[in-house]
Design an enzyme around this catalytic site. Structure first.
Site, PDB file in Angstrom:
ATOM      1  N   GLY A  10       0.819  -1.126  -0.198  1.00  0.00           N
ATOM      2  CA  GLY A  10       0.028  -0.050   0.073  1.00  0.00           C
ATOM      3  C   GLY A  10       0.765   1.193   0.012  1.00  0.00           C
ATOM      4  O   GLY A  10       0.512   2.212  -0.323  1.00  0.00           O
TER       5      GLY A  10
ATOM      6  N   ASP B 189      -5.344  -0.480  -2.842  1.00  0.00           N
ATOM      7  CA  ASP B 189      -6.001  -1.429  -3.476  1.00  0.00           C
ATOM      8  C   ASP B 189      -7.480  -2.004  -3.327  1.00  0.00           C
ATOM      9  O   ASP B 189      -7.902  -1.643  -2.042  1.00  0.00           O
ATOM     10  CB  ASP B 189      -5.037  -2.795  -3.663  1.00  0.00           C
ATOM     11  CG  ASP B 189      -5.118  -3.262  -2.464  1.00  0.00           C
ATOM     12  OD1 ASP B 189      -5.010  -3.041  -1.353  1.00  0.00           O
ATOM     13  OD2 ASP B 189      -5.554  -4.643  -2.525  1.00  0.00           O
TER      14      ASP B 189
ATOM     15  N   LYS C 251      -8.423   7.559   8.346  1.00  0.00           N
ATOM     16  CA  LYS C 251      -9.825   7.360   8.266  1.00  0.00           C
ATOM     17  C   LYS C 251     -10.784   7.747   9.655  1.00  0.00           C
ATOM     18  O   LYS C 251     -10.216   7.358  10.471  1.00  0.00           O
ATOM     19  CB  LYS C 251     -10.301   6.020   7.972  1.00  0.00           C
ATOM     20  CG  LYS C 251     -11.073   5.964   6.694  1.00  0.00           C
ATOM     21  CD  LYS C 251     -11.676   4.509   6.391  1.00  0.00           C
ATOM     22  CE  LYS C 251     -11.172   3.994   5.055  1.00  0.00           C
ATOM     23  NZ  LYS C 251     -11.679   2.407   4.683  1.00  0.00           N
TER      24      LYS C 251
ATOM     25  N   PHE D 173     -14.549   3.223   1.623  1.00  0.00           N
ATOM     26  CA  PHE D 173     -13.560   2.257   1.095  1.00  0.00           C
ATOM     27  C   PHE D 173     -12.972   2.863  -0.264  1.00  0.00           C
ATOM     28  O   PHE D 173     -13.659   3.180  -1.303  1.00  0.00           O
ATOM     29  CB  PHE D 173     -13.992   1.179   0.793  1.00  0.00           C
ATOM     30  CG  PHE D 173     -12.712   0.163   0.255  1.00  0.00           C
ATOM     31  CD1 PHE D 173     -12.037  -0.573   1.432  1.00  0.00           C
ATOM     32  CD2 PHE D 173     -12.487  -0.209  -1.085  1.00  0.00           C
ATOM     33  CE1 PHE D 173     -11.029  -1.466   1.269  1.00  0.00           C
ATOM     34  CE2 PHE D 173     -11.548  -0.920  -1.216  1.00  0.00           C
ATOM     35  CZ  PHE D 173     -10.962  -1.500  -0.169  1.00  0.00           C
ATOM     36  N   VAL D 174     -11.644   3.219   0.008  1.00  0.00           N
ATOM     37  CA  VAL D 174     -11.044   4.253  -1.249  1.00  0.00           C
ATOM     38  C   VAL D 174      -9.720   3.211  -1.861  1.00  0.00           C
ATOM     39  O   VAL D 174      -9.376   2.484  -1.124  1.00  0.00           O
ATOM     40  CB  VAL D 174     -10.336   5.386  -0.526  1.00  0.00           C
ATOM     41  CG1 VAL D 174     -11.199   6.531   0.002  1.00  0.00           C
ATOM     42  CG2 VAL D 174      -9.396   5.039   0.482  1.00  0.00           C
TER      43      VAL D 174
ATOM     44  N   ASP E 138      -6.785   2.627   9.508  1.00  0.00           N
ATOM     45  CA  ASP E 138      -8.221   2.435   9.764  1.00  0.00           C
ATOM     46  C   ASP E 138      -8.564   2.004  10.945  1.00  0.00           C
ATOM     47  O   ASP E 138      -8.674   2.963  11.970  1.00  0.00           O
ATOM     48  CB  ASP E 138      -8.661   1.497   8.659  1.00  0.00           C
ATOM     49  CG  ASP E 138     -10.095   1.173   8.464  1.00  0.00           C
ATOM     50  OD1 ASP E 138     -10.918   2.149   8.525  1.00  0.00           O
ATOM     51  OD2 ASP E 138     -10.366   0.027   7.840  1.00  0.00           O
TER      52      ASP E 138
ATOM     53  N   ASP F  96      -0.061   3.164   4.250  1.00  0.00           N
ATOM     54  CA  ASP F  96      -0.955   3.878   3.249  1.00  0.00           C
ATOM     55  C   ASP F  96      -2.150   4.668   4.053  1.00  0.00           C
ATOM     56  O   ASP F  96      -2.543   5.674   4.085  1.00  0.00           O
ATOM     57  CB  ASP F  96      -1.321   2.861   2.202  1.00  0.00           C
ATOM     58  CG  ASP F  96      -2.234   1.903   2.559  1.00  0.00           C
ATOM     59  OD1 ASP F  96      -2.111   1.477   3.831  1.00  0.00           O
ATOM     60  OD2 ASP F  96      -2.583   0.885   1.871  1.00  0.00           O
TER      61      ASP F  96
ATOM     62  N   ARG G   9      -4.206   0.158  -7.770  1.00  0.00           N
ATOM     63  CA  ARG G   9      -3.053   0.864  -7.215  1.00  0.00           C
ATOM     64  C   ARG G   9      -2.270   1.943  -8.043  1.00  0.00           C
ATOM     65  O   ARG G   9      -1.596   2.927  -7.562  1.00  0.00           O
ATOM     66  CB  ARG G   9      -1.769  -0.072  -6.588  1.00  0.00           C
ATOM     67  CG  ARG G   9      -2.356  -1.118  -5.529  1.00  0.00           C
ATOM     68  CD  ARG G   9      -1.116  -1.711  -4.938  1.00  0.00           C
ATOM     69  NE  ARG G   9      -1.515  -3.154  -4.226  1.00  0.00           N
ATOM     70  CZ  ARG G   9      -1.874  -3.181  -2.848  1.00  0.00           C
ATOM     71  NH1 ARG G   9      -1.980  -1.979  -2.119  1.00  0.00           N
ATOM     72  NH2 ARG G   9      -1.985  -4.256  -2.386  1.00  0.00           N
TER      73      ARG G   9
HETATM   74  P1  IMP Z   1      -6.112  -1.287   9.820  1.00  0.00           P
HETATM   75  O1  IMP Z   1      -5.598  -2.366  10.457  1.00  0.00           O
HETATM   76  O2  IMP Z   1      -7.710  -1.397   9.884  1.00  0.00           O
HETATM   77  O3  IMP Z   1      -5.727   0.266  10.080  1.00  0.00           O
HETATM   78  O4  IMP Z   1      -6.149  -1.198   8.359  1.00  0.00           O
HETATM   79  C1  IMP Z   1      -4.928  -0.855   7.647  1.00  0.00           C
HETATM   80  C2  IMP Z   1      -4.691  -1.704   6.291  1.00  0.00           C
HETATM   81  O5  IMP Z   1      -6.029  -1.890   5.570  1.00  0.00           O
HETATM   82  C3  IMP Z   1      -4.273  -0.689   5.163  1.00  0.00           C
HETATM   83  O6  IMP Z   1      -2.879  -0.537   5.299  1.00  0.00           O
HETATM   84  C4  IMP Z   1      -4.899  -0.930   3.838  1.00  0.00           C
HETATM   85  O7  IMP Z   1      -4.194  -1.915   3.265  1.00  0.00           O
HETATM   86  C5  IMP Z   1      -6.042  -1.435   4.370  1.00  0.00           C
HETATM   87  N1  IMP Z   1      -7.246  -0.714   4.130  1.00  0.00           N
HETATM   88  C6  IMP Z   1      -7.907  -0.084   5.125  1.00  0.00           C
HETATM   89  N2  IMP Z   1      -8.818   0.851   4.522  1.00  0.00           N
HETATM   90  C7  IMP Z   1      -8.714   0.797   3.287  1.00  0.00           C
HETATM   91  C8  IMP Z   1      -9.507   1.394   2.162  1.00  0.00           C
HETATM   92  O8  IMP Z   1     -10.224   2.222   2.384  1.00  0.00           O
HETATM   93  N3  IMP Z   1      -9.094   1.104   0.826  1.00  0.00           N
HETATM   94  C9  IMP Z   1      -8.045   0.248   0.768  1.00  0.00           C
HETATM   95  N4  IMP Z   1      -7.426  -0.545   1.652  1.00  0.00           N
HETATM   96  C10 IMP Z   1      -7.671  -0.065   3.045  1.00  0.00           C
HETATM   97 MG    MG Z   2      -4.607  -3.192   0.976  1.00  0.00          MG
END
Ligand code: IMP
Ligand code: MG
Length: 184
Positions: free
Chosen positions: A44, A159, A131, A152-153, A103, A100, A165
């Site tokens: 990412g 991706d 986010k 979701f972006v 979340d 990247d 990407r």
């Molecule tokens: P977290 O562990 O929930 O913070 O998720 C982080 C990872 O989830 C990021 O590094 C991304 O690879 C993926 N991710 C979270 N939200 C999105 C989104 O909106 N689009 C694409 N990938 C996302």
């Molecule tokens: Mg990803």
């Protein structure tokens, strides 16, 4: 491919301008160190890291960590998995982790935890996107590109099932394209 987006949240030009500012902020933060170790969380953070380091005015070493937190859909699995660990020795080094998107925070928290075990002199954390309203882990990034709503972006490194990407901007994928049966 731009036709697959429902809306654009961050344009190519906005990304470029913000990255220049972030590069200056990072260079200022680390102005008194000899060398910075940048760790890109791939895939990412590939595009973001590549552009950002060109605006950091310091000697830099680079390494990558591969972490999987998503299956081929848009909902997270609980425990992020470190698939590929670093090659560099981080002991006594100043480390900047680049991801990247922040979340829920589980992925970044796991990465930071693993990196702290390697006894770096300092650890900071930068993300392209943060986010809103999604955090499940108490984690505040040191550098943030943009705050975005809970959608979701894709694009600029982000991706859906390894697609999109390469888009130069960041946008919301049309809902009808988020779970095409042929990709599962
Ligand atoms: P977290 O562990 O929930 O913070 O998720 C982080 C990872 O989830 C990021 O590094 C991304 O690879 C993926 N991710 C979270 N939200 C999105 C989104 O909106 N689009 C694409 N990938 C996302
Ligand atoms: Mg990803």
């Amino acid at each position: 491919m731009l036709d697959d987006l429902e809306s654009i949240l961050v344009t190519e030009q906005e990304i470029r301008e913000r990255i220049e500012i972030l590069g200056r902020e990072i260079s200022d933060t680390y102005h008194d160190i000899d060398e910075l170790t940048v760790i890109a969380i791939i895939n990412g953070a590939l595009l973001f890291t590549a552009d950002l380091i060109r605006h950091i005015n310091l000697p830099i070493r680079i390494d990558c960590m591969r972490v999987s937190s998503y299956k081929d859909d848009t909902s997270p699995i609980q425990e992020p998995e470190i698939i590929d660990m670093l090659r560099l020795n981080l002991e006594g080094q100043h480390v900047l982790i680049i991801d990247d998107i922040l979340d829920t925070g589980h992925t970044s928290a796991r990465v930071i935890n693993e990196i702290r075990k390697l006894k770096p002199a300092s650890v900071r954390f930068g993300v392209l996107l943060e986010k809103e309203g999604r955090r499940e882990v108490d984690l505040a990034p040191d550098f943030v590109g943009f705050h975005i709503p809970d959608q979701f972006v894709v694009g600029y490194g982000l991706d859906f099932a390894e697609r999109y990407r390469q888009l130069p901007c960041i946008g919301v994928l049309k809902p009808a394209l988020q779970n095409p049966p042929s990709w599962i």
